[in-house]
Design an enzyme around this catalytic site. Structure first.
Site, PDB file in Angstrom:
ATOM      1  N   GLY A 192      -6.255  -3.055  10.226  1.00 45.05           N
ATOM      2  CA  GLY A 192      -7.248  -2.792   9.194  1.00 45.05           C
ATOM      3  C   GLY A 192      -7.207  -3.875   8.134  1.00 45.05           C
ATOM      4  N   GLN A 210      -8.674  -7.660  -0.035  1.00 47.07           N
ATOM      5  CA  GLN A 210      -7.490  -8.434   0.370  1.00 47.07           C
ATOM      6  C   GLN A 210      -7.788  -9.920   0.571  1.00 47.07           C
ATOM      7  OE1 GLN A 210      -6.605  -5.251   3.492  1.00 47.07           O
ATOM      8  NE2 GLN A 210      -4.591  -6.135   3.121  1.00 47.07           N
ATOM      9  N   CYS A 236       1.040  -3.400   5.497  1.00 48.00           N
ATOM     10  CA  CYS A 236      -0.180  -3.962   4.911  1.00 48.00           C
ATOM     11  C   CYS A 236      -0.077  -5.475   5.017  1.00 48.00           C
ATOM     12  CB  CYS A 236      -0.291  -3.535   3.451  1.00 48.00           C
ATOM     13  SG  CYS A 236      -1.750  -4.158   2.608  1.00 48.00           S
ATOM     14  N   LEU A 237      -1.168  -6.096   5.403  1.00 43.19           N
ATOM     15  CA  LEU A 237      -1.168  -7.566   5.468  1.00 43.19           C
ATOM     16  C   LEU A 237      -0.893  -8.195   4.106  1.00 43.19           C
ATOM     17  CD1 LEU A 237      -4.027  -8.471   7.923  1.00 43.19           C
ATOM     18  CD2 LEU A 237      -1.698  -9.375   7.888  1.00 43.19           C
ATOM     19  N   HIS A 246      -6.113   4.133   3.991  1.00 43.56           N
ATOM     20  CA  HIS A 246      -5.383   2.971   3.441  1.00 43.56           C
ATOM     21  C   HIS A 246      -6.380   1.891   2.993  1.00 43.56           C
ATOM     22  CE1 HIS A 246      -1.961  -0.096   3.840  1.00 43.56           C
ATOM     23  NE2 HIS A 246      -3.043  -0.855   3.729  1.00 43.56           N
ATOM     24  N   GLU A 247      -7.368   1.611   3.844  1.00 46.30           N
ATOM     25  CA  GLU A 247      -8.332   0.540   3.510  1.00 46.30           C
ATOM     26  C   GLU A 247      -9.265   0.961   2.376  1.00 46.30           C
ATOM     27  OE1 GLU A 247      -7.492  -2.198   4.626  1.00 46.30           O
ATOM     28  OE2 GLU A 247      -6.202  -1.460   6.238  1.00 46.30           O
ATOM     29  N   HIS A 264      -7.698   0.229  -0.878  1.00 46.28           N
ATOM     30  CA  HIS A 264      -7.792  -1.179  -1.315  1.00 46.28           C
ATOM     31  C   HIS A 264      -9.043  -1.408  -2.165  1.00 46.28           C
ATOM     32  CE1 HIS A 264      -4.471  -3.298   0.535  1.00 46.28           C
ATOM     33  NE2 HIS A 264      -4.735  -2.798   1.732  1.00 46.28           N
TER      34      HIS A 264
END
Ligand code: QAP
Ligand code: CO
Length: 165
Positions: free
Chosen positions: A46, A51, A91-92, A133-134, A137
């Site tokens: 994701g 991000q 998470c990236l 989660h996304e 963000h």
């Protein structure tokens, strides 16, 4: 298509609240394609526009094993949520750290697709976690915000140190 640089916690730009997309035009479709390419390259499951320092309400996910089931969401809204599940999340933007987070088990999300068409999706298990989660963000929220202050501070210190080296 292009891969985009991903912001790393504790970069304050990750705290920006994203703005709604007014029209799904070619620039939004390009953003979706770039998010997908960046996510697949990582590899990740994701990625939200926040991000990559684009503060528009756009996110992509693909939790399939073969990485061939991309979903793109423009202006996503979680309309309902039920139950609870706890999974390790990463998470990236928080590379190398995985911690358990409690989320809703099942959600219904309403959004607009890459052609500007409204849709709703019911998701559970990992897909539901990933969408929650996304969506966080886009509000400037990170999974580390659900951890203890001690754990979050430790992660912050380690990432700041890594980024100095
Ligand atoms: C969110 O995260 C997620 O630390 C998506 O070194 C993750 O794709 C939701 C990644 C897990 C639910 C469960 C993380 C890649 C990718 C790293 C990701 C890393 C390289 C994270
Ligand atoms: Co993330």
């Amino acid at each position: 298509m292009a891969t985009l640089p991903v912001l790393c916690f504790p970069d304050p730009r990750l705290r920006t609240k994203a703005k709604p997309v007014e029209v799904v035009d070619d620039s939004i479709r390009r953003l979706i394609d770039d998010l997908l390419e960046t996510m697949y390259e990582a590899p990740g499951i994701g990625l939200a526009a926040t991000q990559v320092n684009v503060h528009k309400r756009v996110l992509v996910v693909d939790v399939s094993e073969k990485h061939n089931e991309p979903h793109a969401f423009v202006n996503p809204v979680i309309e309902s949520a039920e139950g609870k599940q706890e999974r390790d999340e990463g998470c990236l933007s928080v590379p190398g750290f995985y911690e358990p987070v409690e989320r809703a088990e099942k959600i219904r999300v309403a959004a607009i697709d890459r052609n500007g068409k409204p849709f709703t999706l019911e998701a559970q298990d990992l897909l539901a976690v990933c969408i929650q989660h996304e969506c966080d963000h886009l509000e400037g929220k990170l999974f580390v915000d659900y951890l203890s202050n001690l754990k979050r501070q430790r992660i912050k210190k380690k990432l700041l140190k890594q980024n100095r080296d």
